[in-house]
Scaffold this active site. Structure first.
Site, mmCIF file in Angstrom:
data_model
loop_
_atom_site.group_PDB
_atom_site.id
_atom_site.type_symbol
_atom_site.label_atom_id
_atom_site.label_comp_id
_atom_site.label_asym_id
_atom_site.label_seq_id
_atom_site.Cartn_x
_atom_site.Cartn_y
_atom_site.Cartn_z
ATOM 1 N N LYS A 13 0.826 -1.327 0.058
ATOM 2 C CA LYS A 13 -0.110 -0.088 0.186
ATOM 3 C C LYS A 13 0.805 1.265 0.183
ATOM 4 O O LYS A 13 2.022 1.172 0.249
ATOM 5 C CB LYS A 13 -0.793 0.044 1.140
ATOM 6 C CG LYS A 13 -1.993 -1.069 1.006
ATOM 7 C CD LYS A 13 -2.882 -1.271 2.351
ATOM 8 C CE LYS A 13 -3.848 -2.189 2.294
ATOM 9 N NZ LYS A 13 -4.720 -2.352 3.509
ATOM 10 N N TYR A 53 -11.966 -3.854 -4.536
ATOM 11 C CA TYR A 53 -12.295 -4.131 -3.084
ATOM 12 C C TYR A 53 -13.906 -4.631 -3.118
ATOM 13 O O TYR A 53 -14.531 -3.904 -4.038
ATOM 14 C CB TYR A 53 -12.397 -2.932 -2.146
ATOM 15 C CG TYR A 53 -10.855 -2.807 -1.561
ATOM 16 C CD1 TYR A 53 -10.402 -3.876 -0.786
ATOM 17 C CD2 TYR A 53 -9.955 -1.520 -1.865
ATOM 18 C CE1 TYR A 53 -9.159 -3.580 -0.048
ATOM 19 C CE2 TYR A 53 -8.691 -1.624 -1.342
ATOM 20 C CZ TYR A 53 -8.445 -2.557 -0.576
ATOM 21 O OH TYR A 53 -7.118 -2.763 -0.154
ATOM 22 N N ASN A 159 -1.878 -0.289 6.975
ATOM 23 C CA ASN A 159 -1.363 -1.480 7.476
ATOM 24 C C ASN A 159 -0.457 -2.108 6.442
ATOM 25 O O ASN A 159 -0.438 -3.288 6.379
ATOM 26 C CB ASN A 159 -2.089 -2.260 8.070
ATOM 27 C CG ASN A 159 -3.682 -2.632 6.915
ATOM 28 O OD1 ASN A 159 -3.532 -2.129 5.855
ATOM 29 N ND2 ASN A 159 -4.628 -3.500 7.176
ATOM 30 N N HIS A 162 -1.734 -5.257 1.199
ATOM 31 C CA HIS A 162 -2.938 -6.076 0.889
ATOM 32 C C HIS A 162 -2.638 -7.810 0.596
ATOM 33 O O HIS A 162 -1.555 -7.760 -0.242
ATOM 34 C CB HIS A 162 -3.794 -5.577 0.020
ATOM 35 C CG HIS A 162 -4.992 -6.209 -0.678
ATOM 36 N ND1 HIS A 162 -6.188 -6.513 -0.035
ATOM 37 C CD2 HIS A 162 -4.897 -7.349 -1.629
ATOM 38 C CE1 HIS A 162 -6.857 -7.243 -0.843
ATOM 39 N NE2 HIS A 162 -6.152 -8.009 -1.779
ATOM 40 N N GLU A 173 -8.677 -10.654 -8.296
ATOM 41 C CA GLU A 173 -7.899 -9.503 -8.085
ATOM 42 C C GLU A 173 -6.399 -9.619 -9.026
ATOM 43 O O GLU A 173 -6.201 -8.485 -9.583
ATOM 44 C CB GLU A 173 -7.258 -9.468 -6.577
ATOM 45 C CG GLU A 173 -8.302 -9.363 -5.586
ATOM 46 C CD GLU A 173 -7.958 -9.674 -4.057
ATOM 47 O OE1 GLU A 173 -6.685 -9.897 -3.759
ATOM 48 O OE2 GLU A 173 -9.055 -9.367 -3.315
HETATM 49 P P1 IDP Z 1 -7.494 -7.173 5.244
HETATM 50 O O1 IDP Z 1 -6.685 -6.377 4.426
HETATM 51 O O2 IDP Z 1 -6.744 -7.792 6.483
HETATM 52 O O3 IDP Z 1 -7.941 -8.362 4.119
HETATM 53 P P2 IDP Z 1 -10.232 -6.286 5.244
HETATM 54 O O4 IDP Z 1 -11.138 -6.596 6.132
HETATM 55 O O5 IDP Z 1 -10.480 -6.836 3.664
HETATM 56 O O6 IDP Z 1 -8.938 -6.753 5.778
HETATM 57 O O7 IDP Z 1 -10.152 -4.773 5.013
HETATM 58 C C1 IDP Z 1 -9.616 -3.986 3.930
HETATM 59 C C2 IDP Z 1 -8.598 -2.954 4.638
HETATM 60 O O8 IDP Z 1 -9.565 -1.883 4.999
HETATM 61 C C3 IDP Z 1 -7.954 -3.097 5.656
HETATM 62 O O9 IDP Z 1 -6.464 -3.676 5.409
HETATM 63 C C4 IDP Z 1 -7.505 -1.853 6.152
HETATM 64 O O10 IDP Z 1 -6.653 -1.008 5.596
HETATM 65 C C5 IDP Z 1 -9.100 -1.264 5.957
HETATM 66 N N1 IDP Z 1 -10.072 -1.542 7.189
HETATM 67 C C6 IDP Z 1 -10.457 -2.562 7.530
HETATM 68 N N2 IDP Z 1 -11.158 -2.280 8.629
HETATM 69 C C7 IDP Z 1 -10.927 -1.134 9.003
HETATM 70 C C8 IDP Z 1 -11.671 -0.058 9.881
HETATM 71 O O11 IDP Z 1 -12.354 -0.559 10.935
HETATM 72 N N3 IDP Z 1 -11.199 1.033 10.007
HETATM 73 C C9 IDP Z 1 -10.656 1.824 8.898
HETATM 74 N N4 IDP Z 1 -9.978 0.801 8.118
HETATM 75 C C10 IDP Z 1 -10.243 -0.461 7.733
HETATM 76 MG MG MG Z 2 -9.538 -8.341 2.779
#
Ligand code: IDP
Ligand code: MG
Length: 200
Positions: A13, A53, A159, A162, A173
């Site tokens: 990212k 997404y 974070n 992805h 994807e």
């Molecule tokens: P993942 O990346 O671990 O698969 P997902 O649930 O698919 O997690 O969420 C996609 C992305 O959305 C996360 O990596 C994060 O950057 C963002 N995200 C997920 N939950 C939250 C939240 O509660 N607040 C803000 N950003 C979030």
């Molecule tokens: Mg995910």
């Protein structure tokens, strides 16, 4: 090719690129024995990221659930931040933040191939919320953001990375980010050892 050999999509990212973590991240995957079969730097468009997404109810609710869990653990009020406790609505708000984050700078897109690559990569990446991600994982070791802080600041969780979470997602994807001709077939010189083929 063995049936357990899979391909998965990974994206570093904008924060990972801007912090100079590309090499560190590639090193972790390469050392684990995953083969890089596609790799490029991309400035994604809003449309592309919205398509990338998911937009199904189930995904929005999964995001909403993770948020609710993090909020309960931090003793914060979901209603106060989001104006709702409906999981799907929370998921939709977060997707908007997420799209803005991913288009904010260049990302590094890649396809990794290896034995059980989809789950293996998810394990190396670690849990969504860096605050709760295990040490040893990319998110656990390389950043300190949290879902709670992200939500308080009305932005996506920063974070680093992805990774696809299922076979179905991986196929979709990969097809969004890569053309077939951009994916390479070659043999790593240590491939037979990594896959235990040298014993047969
Ligand atoms: P993942 O990346 O671990 O698969 P997902 O649930 O698919 O997690 O969420 C996609 C992305 O959305 C996360 O990596 C994060 O950057 C963002 N995200 C997920 N939950 C939250 C939240 O509660 N607040 C803000 N950003 C979030
Ligand atoms: Mg995910």
């Amino acid at each position: 090719m063995e049936k357990t050999i899979e391909r998965t999509f990974v994206m570093i990212k904008p924060d990972g690129v801007q912090r100079g973590l590309i090499g560190e991240i590639l090193k972790r995957f390469e050392s684990a024995g995953l083969k890089i079969v596609g790799l490029k730097m991309v400035k994604a468009t809003k449309n592309m990221v919205e398509e990338f997404y998911p937009k199904d109810k189930e995904w929005f609710e999964t995001i909403g659930q993770k948020t609710t869990k993090a909020y309960q653990e931090a003793g914060l009020s979901i209603q106060e931040t989001f104006g709702t406790t409906n999981l799907e609505e929370i998921g939709k708000i977060i997707k908007k933040w997420l799209v803005d984050f991913i288009v904010s700078g260049p990302v590094v897109a890649m396809v990794l191939e290896g034995n059980h690559a989809i789950m293996k990569v998810r394990n190396i990446v670690g849990y969504t919320d860096p605050f709760a991600a295990a040490p040893g994982t990319i998110r656990g070791d390389l950043t300190t953001d949290s879902i709670a802080l992200g939500n308080i600041m009305a932005r996506a969780v920063v974070n680093v990375i992805h990774a696809s979470s299922s076979q179905k997602d991986a196929e979709k994807e990969i097809s969004i980010w890569f053309e077939k001709k951009e994916l390479m077939s070659y043999k790593r010189c240590d491939e037979d050892i990594i896959l235990g083929r040298f014993l047969k």
